[in-house]
Design a protein around this motif. Structure first.
Motif, PDB file in Angstrom:
ATOM      1  N   HIS A   5       1.084  -1.058   0.006  1.00 11.34           N
ATOM      2  CA  HIS A   5      -0.053  -0.048  -0.110  1.00 11.34           C
ATOM      3  C   HIS A   5       0.864   1.223   0.044  1.00 11.34           C
ATOM      4  O   HIS A   5       1.929   1.232   0.650  1.00 11.34           O
ATOM      5  N   ASN A   6       0.599   2.194  -0.574  1.00  5.07           N
ATOM      6  CA  ASN A   6       1.249   3.497  -0.814  1.00  5.07           C
ATOM      7  C   ASN A   6       0.543   4.564   0.010  1.00  5.07           C
ATOM      8  O   ASN A   6      -0.714   4.595  -0.134  1.00  5.07           O
ATOM      9  N   TYR A   7       1.291   4.955   1.049  1.00  4.23           N
ATOM     10  CA  TYR A   7       0.739   5.916   1.821  1.00  4.23           C
ATOM     11  C   TYR A   7       1.567   7.323   2.009  1.00  4.23           C
ATOM     12  O   TYR A   7       2.589   7.271   2.084  1.00  4.23           O
ATOM     13  N   ALA A   8       1.035   8.585   1.818  1.00  7.55           N
ATOM     14  CA  ALA A   8       2.059   9.783   1.796  1.00  7.55           C
ATOM     15  C   ALA A   8       3.160   9.555   1.022  1.00  7.55           C
ATOM     16  O   ALA A   8       4.409  10.153   1.560  1.00  7.55           O
ATOM     17  N   GLN A  13       6.058   3.668   0.183  1.00  2.99           N
ATOM     18  CA  GLN A  13       5.356   2.129  -0.110  1.00  2.99           C
ATOM     19  C   GLN A  13       5.442   1.491   1.263  1.00  2.99           C
ATOM     20  O   GLN A  13       6.702   1.512   1.917  1.00  2.99           O
ATOM     21  N   TYR A  14       4.620   0.863   1.599  1.00  4.84           N
ATOM     22  CA  TYR A  14       4.535  -0.004   2.828  1.00  4.84           C
ATOM     23  C   TYR A  14       4.126  -1.549   2.613  1.00  4.84           C
ATOM     24  O   TYR A  14       3.299  -1.679   1.575  1.00  4.84           O
ATOM     25  N   PHE A  74      -4.520  -0.358   9.105  1.00  8.92           N
ATOM     26  CA  PHE A  74      -3.835   0.729   8.691  1.00  8.92           C
ATOM     27  C   PHE A  74      -4.750   1.837   8.056  1.00  8.92           C
ATOM     28  O   PHE A  74      -4.604   3.037   8.636  1.00  8.92           O
ATOM     29  N   ILE A  75      -5.262   1.593   7.188  1.00  6.24           N
ATOM     30  CA  ILE A  75      -6.020   2.559   6.247  1.00  6.24           C
ATOM     31  C   ILE A  75      -7.096   3.249   7.405  1.00  6.24           C
ATOM     32  O   ILE A  75      -7.276   4.478   7.342  1.00  6.24           O
ATOM     33  N   PRO A  87      -3.839   5.519   9.739  1.00  9.03           N
ATOM     34  CA  PRO A  87      -2.568   5.293   9.665  1.00  9.03           C
ATOM     35  C   PRO A  87      -1.371   5.998  10.108  1.00  9.03           C
ATOM     36  O   PRO A  87      -0.505   5.367  10.831  1.00  9.03           O
ATOM     37  N   GLU A  88      -1.760   7.233  10.588  1.00  9.26           N
ATOM     38  CA  GLU A  88      -0.739   8.043  11.643  1.00  9.26           C
ATOM     39  C   GLU A  88      -0.700   7.213  12.886  1.00  9.26           C
ATOM     40  O   GLU A  88       0.451   7.103  13.313  1.00  9.26           O
TER      41      GLU A  88
END
Length: 125
Positions: free
Chosen positions: A26-29, A32-33, A44-45, A48-49
């Motif tokens: 998953h790509n966040y900010a 890639q994670y 996570f979604i 996420p923070e």
């Protein structure tokens, strides 16, 4: 090198036998994670923070693959880069005998099957 740790549950993906190819991505900010399962991605979604804050201080011992707080590790130098190992004298001894293998395993560059064995992943993956 940043060891692959699931940002939702804090598990070492290598320890679980999850390869980069079969990890949930998953790509966040803009980053890639990799996750151990779809359930962790869903967790996570939702926040996420919070997940990133909870797992921010974790690293993985390249020898025993234990997830540790960075503050609870011994730092070794490998090719000019710091590597955090657990404090176990046996892990330090083994790492010093073959650091290239342990670094490669932690970077998903070997065929390590994980503690759960060949073909068995986390969370029925």
């Amino acid at each position: 090198m940043e060891p692959p740790i699931c940002p939702a549950c804090g598990c070492s993906l290598v320890r679980l036998g999850i390869t980069k190819k079969n990890a949930v991505q998953h790509n966040y900010a803009g980053k890639q994670y990799w996750f151990c399962c779809k359930g962790c991605l869903e967790l996570f979604i939702t926040n996420p923070e919070s997940c990133l804050a909870e797992t921010a201080g974790l690293t993985v011992c390249p020898v025993c693959l234990a997830e540790k707080s960075v503050n609870a590790t011994v730092t070794m130098d490998f090719n000019g880069k710091p590597v955090g190992l657990c404090r176990c004298p046996h892990c330090l001894e083994l790492f010093n005998k073959n650091p290239h293998y342990f670094i490669a395993r932690l970077a998903w560059q070997t065929n390590y099957a994980g503690v759960l064995g060949e073909g068995i992943g986390c969370c029925s993956q």
